[in-house]
Design a protein around this motif. Sequence first.
Motif, PDB file in Angstrom:
ATOM      1  N   GLY A 152      -3.769   2.803   2.942  1.00 36.15           N
ATOM      2  CA  GLY A 152      -4.814   1.825   2.664  1.00 36.15           C
ATOM      3  C   GLY A 152      -5.979   2.411   1.895  1.00 36.15           C
ATOM      4  N   LYS A 170       0.860  -1.182   0.000  1.00 36.38           N
ATOM      5  CA  LYS A 170       0.000   0.000   0.000  1.00 36.38           C
ATOM      6  C   LYS A 170       0.899   1.237   0.000  1.00 36.38           C
ATOM      7  CE  LYS A 170      -3.363  -2.417   2.914  1.00 36.38           C
ATOM      8  NZ  LYS A 170      -4.014  -2.450   4.226  1.00 36.38           N
ATOM      9  N   GLU A 195     -10.827   0.639   5.933  1.00 36.03           N
ATOM     10  CA  GLU A 195      -9.429   1.033   6.119  1.00 36.03           C
ATOM     11  C   GLU A 195      -9.305   2.141   7.145  1.00 36.03           C
ATOM     12  OE1 GLU A 195      -6.242   0.905   5.861  1.00 36.03           O
ATOM     13  OE2 GLU A 195      -6.106  -0.773   4.507  1.00 36.03           O
ATOM     14  N   CYS A 220     -14.365   2.388  -0.535  1.00 39.51           N
ATOM     15  CA  CYS A 220     -13.681   2.317   0.750  1.00 39.51           C
ATOM     16  C   CYS A 220     -14.453   3.047   1.838  1.00 39.51           C
ATOM     17  CB  CYS A 220     -12.284   2.930   0.620  1.00 39.51           C
ATOM     18  SG  CYS A 220     -11.324   2.856   2.135  1.00 39.51           S
TER      19      CYS A 220
END
Length: 125
Positions: free
Chosen positions: A78, A49, A73, A89
């Motif tokens: 991330g 990452k 995350e 996300c």
Amino acid sequence: MVCDLVSHGVLLAVASSSPRAFIEAVIKKLDMQKYFQVVVSGEELEKSKPEPDIFLRAADLLGAEPGECVVIEDSSPGVEAAYRAGIRCIGFVNPNSGSQDLSKAFVTVDDMRKLNYEYICSICT
């Protein structure tokens, strides 16, 4: 959260930059082995990452397309990795992670208990 997702048939993966031995030790200590179909460690990949490789690998092992996945995350790298992977996300504002830039997350939450099946489905539509 995890039990709720699993009860709805959601496949789960851990995709962490930590060494595999550490990841597996934590999962075992929390007695959560039965919930995760896939575990990917950053040490198994060439690029870590914020490169998207770890999330793309986890999606592939789950048999899912990136657009079908959701990442939770708590770190800037991330969130960036998920963004680059084309995966929606949820940024978790973790008081133990310091000040992290989660601005590329689709949404942010400060309480993991909010992350139930219904909530996650609501942000995916």
